[in-house]
Scaffold this active site. Structure first.
Site, mmCIF file in Angstrom:
data_model
loop_
_atom_site.group_PDB
_atom_site.id
_atom_site.type_symbol
_atom_site.label_atom_id
_atom_site.label_comp_id
_atom_site.label_asym_id
_atom_site.label_seq_id
_atom_site.Cartn_x
_atom_site.Cartn_y
_atom_site.Cartn_z
ATOM 1 N N ASP A 245 -0.589 -5.764 8.997
ATOM 2 C CA ASP A 245 -1.663 -4.823 8.676
ATOM 3 C C ASP A 245 -2.839 -5.660 8.192
ATOM 4 O O ASP A 245 -2.721 -6.368 7.182
ATOM 5 C CB ASP A 245 -1.172 -3.860 7.580
ATOM 6 C CG ASP A 245 -2.169 -2.741 7.296
ATOM 7 O OD1 ASP A 245 -3.304 -2.806 7.827
ATOM 8 O OD2 ASP A 245 -1.823 -1.819 6.537
ATOM 9 N N TRP B 88 0.868 -1.181 0.000
ATOM 10 C CA TRP B 88 0.000 0.000 0.000
ATOM 11 C C TRP B 88 0.908 1.236 0.000
ATOM 12 O O TRP B 88 1.771 1.345 0.884
ATOM 13 C CB TRP B 88 -0.877 -0.047 1.259
ATOM 14 C CG TRP B 88 -1.890 1.030 1.370
ATOM 15 C CD1 TRP B 88 -2.764 1.446 0.414
ATOM 16 C CD2 TRP B 88 -2.148 1.832 2.535
ATOM 17 N NE1 TRP B 88 -3.560 2.447 0.902
ATOM 18 C CE2 TRP B 88 -3.201 2.704 2.195
ATOM 19 C CE3 TRP B 88 -1.603 1.892 3.814
ATOM 20 C CZ2 TRP B 88 -3.728 3.627 3.101
ATOM 21 C CZ3 TRP B 88 -2.112 2.799 4.711
ATOM 22 C CH2 TRP B 88 -3.163 3.664 4.358
ATOM 23 N N ALA C 147 -6.630 -5.174 7.097
ATOM 24 C CA ALA C 147 -7.659 -4.167 6.806
ATOM 25 C C ALA C 147 -8.851 -4.760 6.061
ATOM 26 O O ALA C 147 -9.821 -4.047 5.797
ATOM 27 C CB ALA C 147 -7.050 -3.033 5.985
ATOM 28 N N LYS D 192 -13.485 -1.288 6.128
ATOM 29 C CA LYS D 192 -14.066 -2.053 5.024
ATOM 30 C C LYS D 192 -15.053 -3.097 5.529
ATOM 31 O O LYS D 192 -16.152 -3.207 5.010
ATOM 32 C CB LYS D 192 -12.983 -2.727 4.182
ATOM 33 C CG LYS D 192 -11.617 -2.074 4.227
ATOM 34 C CD LYS D 192 -11.403 -0.978 3.235
ATOM 35 C CE LYS D 192 -10.219 -0.152 3.640
ATOM 36 N NZ LYS D 192 -9.542 0.621 2.704
#
Ligand code: LMR
Length: 394
Positions: free
Chosen positions: A208, A127, A210, A243
């Site tokens: 991470d 990202w 997400a 999300k």
């Protein structure tokens, strides 16, 4: 003073969002920013969120401060969702943060505080904001090979070889599931090999996560993070609710510091609270409260999980139909990786020039690295995209 400021580079993903908005073409297709959209192109408020908001409006009697680390009930509920029973609760320090990005930022600050010499190893690609925040915080980012541009899967040998270049105390940033931007993920055997390497070399994993629930399912997507947190002496985990709860603008995230030394928890917890205080004081509460209400209420939780599952299956269906359509148009299996990738994104693995050509010729917006947001598609636009990919000569 202001005259000394220099223009900062625009975030590529957010700049694309603006370009899409400014494009007058009625048939433009937005496959850019990582926001879920249903078949009507709407990012809906999830049913359970609406119900929890209603209940909160009726029951909430105060909006006074909660605590620097947020509501402990939120941490408890999220820890359970992400880690299950993989790690004892007393080994985990946790603090609410403004979104997953807030958790990433706080994690980097903690790394810098604990070991100013630590470098952070990031996947190629990752990202873009990971790299950007690392630079801003003043931590050296080192890239490890990850995406195999031929197979569009994980270049696992390359990854392992590059991680061998890390030194004791360096941090390895991994995506818990649904790798952003590639959609290519580690399997269980690979996770275990990575863990063995981390432990052998004294490297610190940072995960991470997400997109839990967007790949293979809520439990399945937590496999990697659970394996790591239960097998490594220390783990940092940055989690986002943007999300999977669809509460993007509420900025709801959590940073966890897991240690197999339970005695470290109080110090870690105090550090997370301190970092929150320095950066923004109290973290946002509204989204975190809704998430807590949903996770702790059987009916709301079941409805949320059911809606999330519909979203996940919808994206899998779109992946399959895009792969099928490309198979039909090209007569080859070149694009079958799209059906194998998981999560919101797939990296086509083509050049920025061809991405730009599809934007100019067809009004198709994907990130310049050729990341496409699968959730931006629907039954009507799948054939349009497939044709544009073939016409562009991808
Ligand atoms: C993305 O990768 O598109 C999302 O995480 C949104 C963002 O902030 O970049």
């Amino acid at each position: 003073m202001f005259e000394t400021l220099k223009p900062q580079p625009a975030d590529k993903i957010l700049a694309l969002m603006q370009m899409y908005r400014d494009d007058p073409r009625a048939d433009k297709i937005d496959l850019g920013v990582g926001v879920y959209k249903n078949a009507e192109g709407v990012t809906p408020v999830m049913r359970a969120i609406k119900a929890a908001e209603h209940k909160l409006w009726e029951e909430q009697t105060s909006k006074s401060y909660v605590g620097l680390a947020g509501d402990p009930a939120y941490s408890d509920a999220m820890i359970k969702l992400i880690l299950g029973d993989a790690v004892a609760r007393e080994n985990i320090a946790a603090a609410a943060t403004p979104g997953g990005t807030g958790a990433v930022r706080q994690a980097f600050e903690l790394i810098k505080m604990a070991n100013p010499k630590a470098r952070v190893f990031v996947s190629d690609p990752t990202w873009p904001n990971h790299v950007s925040i690392l630079k801003y915080v003043g931590i050296e980012a080192v890239v490890y090979r990850y995406f195999d541009r031929d197979t569009r899967g994980v270049n696992f040998d390359g990854m392992m070889e590059d991680l061998k270049g890390a030194q004791k105390g360096d941090v390895v940033l991994l995506h818990g599931c649904c790798h952003n931007p590639t959609g290519a993920n580690l399997n269980e055997v690979q996770w275990k090999e990575v863990i063995a390497l981390l432990n052998e070399r004294g490297l610190i994993p940072m995960i991470d996560i997400a997109y839990q629930g967007f790949g293979d399912g809520l439990e399945e997507d937590a496999l990697g993070v659970r394996l790591v947190a239960s097998s490594c002496p220390e783990t940092l985990i940055a989690a986002s609710c943007s999300k999977n709860f669809g509460i993007y603008r509420e900025r709801t995230g959590l940073l966890m510091a897991v240690s197999n030394d339970a005695g470290a928890q109080a110090l870690n917890q105090g550090t997370l609270a301190f970092l929150n205080r320095q950066n923004y004081s109290f973290p946002p509460d509204h989204g975190a409260r809704l998430v807590t209400m949903i996770l702790n209420d059987d009916a709301l939780r079941a409805d949320w999980a059911a809606e999330l599952e519909e979203v996940r299956l919808g994206m899998l269906g779109l992946r399959q139909s895009l792969a099928d359509e490309l198979q039909r148009l090209t007569g080859s299996d070149r694009f079958s990786f799209i059906a194998q990738h998981r999560g919101m994104f797939s990296l086509l693995g083509t050049t920025p020039e061809l991405v730009e050509k599809m934007r100019v010729d067809n009004g198709i917006y994907m990130v310049g690295d050729s990341r496409l947001n699968i959730a931006g598609l629907n039954a009507q636009t799948v054939p349009v995209l497939a044709k544009a990919i073939v016409d562009a000569g991808v």
